[in-house]
Design a protein around this motif. Structure first.
Motif, mmCIF file in Angstrom:
data_model
loop_
_atom_site.group_PDB
_atom_site.id
_atom_site.type_symbol
_atom_site.label_atom_id
_atom_site.label_comp_id
_atom_site.label_asym_id
_atom_site.label_seq_id
_atom_site.Cartn_x
_atom_site.Cartn_y
_atom_site.Cartn_z
ATOM 1 N N MET A 172 4.553 34.331 56.257
ATOM 2 C CA MET A 172 3.750 33.405 55.466
ATOM 3 C C MET A 172 3.679 33.861 54.019
ATOM 4 O O MET A 172 3.955 35.025 53.690
ATOM 5 N N ASP A 173 3.313 32.931 53.145
ATOM 6 C CA ASP A 173 3.148 33.218 51.729
ATOM 7 C C ASP A 173 1.729 33.697 51.460
ATOM 8 O O ASP A 173 0.832 33.568 52.300
ATOM 9 N N ILE A 174 1.518 34.226 50.271
ATOM 10 C CA ILE A 174 0.179 34.660 49.868
ATOM 11 C C ILE A 174 -0.710 33.435 49.683
ATOM 12 O O ILE A 174 -0.314 32.443 49.067
ATOM 13 N N SER A 175 -1.909 33.508 50.211
ATOM 14 C CA SER A 175 -2.846 32.394 50.094
ATOM 15 C C SER A 175 -3.209 32.164 48.632
ATOM 16 O O SER A 175 -3.359 33.121 47.860
ATOM 17 N N GLU A 176 -3.365 30.902 48.265
ATOM 18 C CA GLU A 176 -3.741 30.581 46.885
ATOM 19 C C GLU A 176 -5.218 30.796 46.627
ATOM 20 O O GLU A 176 -5.665 30.784 45.470
ATOM 21 N N SER A 186 -7.070 31.404 54.480
ATOM 22 C CA SER A 186 -8.147 32.121 53.787
ATOM 23 C C SER A 186 -7.579 33.351 53.088
ATOM 24 O O SER A 186 -6.503 33.848 53.426
ATOM 25 N N LYS A 187 -8.338 33.843 52.117
ATOM 26 C CA LYS A 187 -7.885 34.985 51.311
ATOM 27 C C LYS A 187 -9.022 35.989 51.202
ATOM 28 O O LYS A 187 -10.138 35.648 50.791
ATOM 29 N N ILE A 237 -10.062 38.767 39.377
ATOM 30 C CA ILE A 237 -10.576 38.121 40.586
ATOM 31 C C ILE A 237 -10.966 36.671 40.297
ATOM 32 O O ILE A 237 -10.659 35.750 41.069
ATOM 33 N N ASN A 238 -11.634 36.448 39.195
ATOM 34 C CA ASN A 238 -12.120 35.101 38.866
ATOM 35 C C ASN A 238 -11.006 34.149 38.461
ATOM 36 O O ASN A 238 -11.049 32.956 38.795
ATOM 37 N N ILE A 239 -9.995 34.645 37.754
ATOM 38 C CA ILE A 239 -8.984 33.767 37.159
ATOM 39 C C ILE A 239 -7.730 33.665 38.015
ATOM 40 O O ILE A 239 -7.234 32.569 38.296
ATOM 41 N N ASP A 240 -7.201 34.801 38.438
ATOM 42 C CA ASP A 240 -5.878 34.816 39.081
ATOM 43 C C ASP A 240 -5.952 34.877 40.605
ATOM 44 O O ASP A 240 -5.282 34.108 41.297
ATOM 45 N N LYS A 276 -3.726 32.684 58.034
ATOM 46 C CA LYS A 276 -3.410 31.274 58.259
ATOM 47 C C LYS A 276 -4.515 30.610 59.074
ATOM 48 O O LYS A 276 -5.047 31.186 60.015
ATOM 49 N N SER A 277 -4.845 29.376 58.710
ATOM 50 C CA SER A 277 -5.888 28.637 59.418
ATOM 51 C C SER A 277 -5.488 28.439 60.880
ATOM 52 O O SER A 277 -4.325 28.131 61.180
ATOM 53 N N PRO A 278 -6.430 28.630 61.834
ATOM 54 C CA PRO A 278 -6.068 28.524 63.259
ATOM 55 C C PRO A 278 -5.731 27.096 63.657
ATOM 56 O O PRO A 278 -6.395 26.144 63.247
ATOM 57 N N ASP A 279 -4.690 26.968 64.459
ATOM 58 C CA ASP A 279 -4.264 25.655 64.957
ATOM 59 C C ASP A 279 -3.820 25.822 66.405
ATOM 60 O O ASP A 279 -2.847 26.532 66.690
#
Length: 680
Positions: A197-201, A374-375, A401-404, A646-649
């Motif tokens: 998976m990719d890094i969460s946004e 989630s991150k 943390i706030n911006i990036d 990753k969100s559970p599915d």
């Protein structure tokens, strides 16, 4: 009023060997002389007996004279240690009444435990004395205080001298001429599951400045049980708790391994038949120096299974060994000659169960995140370099943390202001030009310097703070630890203060967080092929999981440091005296049940900060994370851990369904998570 000592009580405590007129009268005289009860006198006798080259098992007329000298030497030591120590606690301990017997989160007795050494352990804890607020000639402020028994690491000779540092300007400017920094901030040093998976946004803001994704936090352990008073351990209470833990472990092993009661036996009794035995791995000598080998191990039984006796272990027939002091082990073997227990097999202890969630719960958590990942960001102190009070590292990180980064959750583990920091230990702190009123206590240092920086964190980010035994703001200098007081630290409501250790839930994911370095402290005894060839981090993690305890070693680590105070003009001054400070894990034995896994359920992710290299590994389907130090001692940039879940599915096959009446699913967080170790 003179204490009357009953001869029958002496015989009950010291055994039938003490039923002699000269022994009874001698013990009565000692009890009267020192104004203590027979029970306390017997505890003193155990301490004395275990310090002998050959441990004394019974009291004799000849042993009364050296025992009398031992008691006198103890009085002299206490008297000498009290001279010149003028120190007051700035941290007020909780006044909550100490519970008589430790209970778990579900009111179950503690299941796993440790042995308490009969050798007396120093009861001294960190004590910070009163401050003398004085200005130096260069305008810097000097906070002087006494430090006793602080968790410490060796310092160079130059760092041990008392220094005064003048601030160039406001907080955030380095206070020394040398500036350590790295241009490679944000570089990923190591990744777990980067191909999955990719890094969460992270979170994003809507037009009305509200976040469109949420993570629900639920604390699983009871914080009220951590509000006990430290430095009040009683030997008899600790032994009772630890003994009960071994007995409960025996019951657990019988139920889960289906071993009949008739096949269990006392390993300390000579027999030609093989038996199963459960007990604690201990050193074979009271002169334990922290290092063991396969020839120096013994096995301690409970009072029910073996009257608490110990027997030396013979591991010649075992091909693979991975044991450590304090481990609860299940062995099979025999004691053929009465001198040692010949181990034929070391049985594996079943791993704890994993948490389960229903399909409805998983769907609810997925909807909270709008089916996005989630991150979570994890950092571990120190947050200030060793040689200056530079807060720019923390300031820049908050901006990032706030911006990036924009995580949903930020987990920050202490120490925030480290008691072993050379500036804190010497009491020489700079003058802070941006403050009208200078801090006069270490608690005020956090409130006036660090709290304003943390308050700048976006309120949409939920922040979890966990203490360290080296945090100056903590009311507990021992493990387990009570949480910080959020209101006293003047932090906003998006901050949550958890205990050390703590177990909590972020949506469906179970987290375990323990801020005590078991990876560095555990001293293993290994033997054999795959045991010694496997990764040490994996072995230590497996021990943590099998023992169901975040810090399974006992006794804890011990650190020694010698500090030489600067010599004054008068060479005869006491300033040239050398002081030895002893510190380490500082375990509260009677409360080690609070360090166990909640409800015997293994967390999906376990966070244990360590001084060793940062890592993220999967061990027995559990993600083990060491985020590394936020700032290195020399001021170089440290690391932090970045977790994307990753969100559970239930429909995509990433979760394992457990058959039964209700649809329950394993979380399989180790399959659907990515962990990155990043430079800050």
């Amino acid at each position: 009023m003179e204490m009357i000592q009953d001869p029958e009580e002496i015989i009950v405590k010291f055994g039938n060997e003490a039923n002699q007129p000269e022994i009874i009268s001698g013990l009565q005289d000692l009890a009267k002389l020192h104004a203590i009860s027979i029970e306390d006198l017997y505890i003193k006798w155990e301490q004395f007996a275990c310090q002998k080259p050959h441990v004394l098992t019974r009291v004799t007329a000849k042993s009364l004279d050296p025992f009398k000298r031992f008691l006198q030497e103890e009085i002299e030591k206490r008297a000498n240690s009290s001279v010149g120590n003028v120190s007051n606690n700035i941290n007020h301990l909780s006044g909550t009444k100490r519970p008589k017997m430790l209970k778990g989160i579900n009111n179950n007795s503690s299941l796993f435990g440790f042995n308490i050494s009969k050798t007396p352990i120093s009861g001294k804890k960190r004590k910070l004395g009163a401050f003398n607020d004085a200005h130096n000639s260069d305008g810097s402020i000097k906070l002087e205080f006494h430090v006793d028994d602080v968790n410490s690491t060796p310092k160079s000779k130059s760092e041990m001298n008392t220094i005064s540092i003048k601030s160039e300007s406001s907080v955030g400017i380095p206070l020394t001429n040398t500036i350590y920094s790295s241009d490679k901030t944000g570089k990923i040093l190591d990744s777990l599951n980067p191909e999955n998976m990719d890094i969460s946004e992270g979170f994003t803001l809507q037009d009305d400045d509200t976040i469109d994704t949420h993570v629900r936090i639920q604390l699983l352990n009871d914080p009220e049980k951590y509000k006990f008073r430290t430095m009040r351990q009683k030997l008899i209470e600790c032994s009772d708790v630890l003994d009960e833990q071994i007995e409960l472990f025996t019951k657990f092993a019988k139920e889960h391994l289906n071993i009949p009661d008739t096949e269990f036996g006392d390993p300390t009794i000579q027999s030609q038949a093989d038996v199963y035995a459960i007990g604690r791995i201990v050193p074979d000598s009271p002169q334990y120096d922290g290092f063991l080998n396969t020839e120096s191990l013994a096995f301690e039984t409970s009072r029910l299974n073996g009257i608490g006796r110990r027997i030396r272990l013979n591991l010649e027939q075992v091909e693979e060994v991975s044991l450590f002091c304090g481990q609860i082990a299940l062995l099979k073997g025999k004691n053929a000659n009465g001198d040692y227990f010949l181990v034929d097999k070391i049985l594996d202890i079943p791993y704890p169960d994993f948490p389960l969630s229903s399909s409805d719960e998983l769907s609810e958590y997925s909807d909270l995140l709008n089916k996005k990942s989630s991150k979570v960001i994890v950092t571990s102190g120190p947050y200030i370099p060793e040689n200056n009070f530079d807060l720019s590292y923390l300031t820049k990180f908050v901006e990032k943390i706030n911006i990036d980064i924009r995580p949903h959750i930020l987990i920050m583990a202490g120490p925030f202001i480290d008691t072993t920091n050379s500036m804190v230990m010497s009491g020489n702190l700079p003058h802070f030009d941006n403050l009208k009123i200078q801090p006069t206590t270490l608690n005020e240092l956090f409130v006036k310097l660090i709290s304003p920086i943390l308050k700048k964190i976006n309120p949409s980010i939920q922040v979890i703070l966990t203490p360290s035994t080296r945090d100056v703001m903590s009311t507990h200098a021992s493990y387990p630890q009570e949480s910080f007081d959020r209101k006293a630290l003047q932090l906003p409501k998006n901050f949550k203060c958890f205990t050390n250790p703590s177990t909590f839930q972020l949506n469906e994911t179970y987290f375990g967080n323990s801020n005590l370095d078991i990876f560095k402290d555990m001293k293993e005894v290994t033997k054999g092929g795959k045991t010694t060839m496997s990764n040490r981090f994996d072995r230590v993690a497996e021990h943590v999981l099998q023992q169901r305890r975040y810090y399974p070693q006992f006794p804890g680590s011990i650190k020694k440091m010698t500090i030489a105070k600067p010599k004054s003009e008068d060479s005869r001054s006491a300033d040239s005296k050398i002081y030895k400070h002893i510190s380490g894990a500082d375990l509260e034995v009677a409360y080690l049940g609070l360090t166990e896994f909640v409800s015997n359920i293994s967390p999906d992710i376990i966070i244990i900060p360590s001084e060793l290299l940062p890592f993220a590994r999967v061990v027995k389907n559990v993600i083990m994370i060491n985020p590394g130090k936020f700032v290195k001692p020399n001021g170089a940039n440290g690391t932090y851990a970045q977790i994307s879940i990753k969100s559970p599915d239930v429909k995509d096959g990433s979760l394992t369904e457990i058959p039964g009446e209700e649809s329950l699913y394993l979380h399989n967080v180790w399959k659907r998570s990515r962990v990155d170790v990043v430079t800050n």
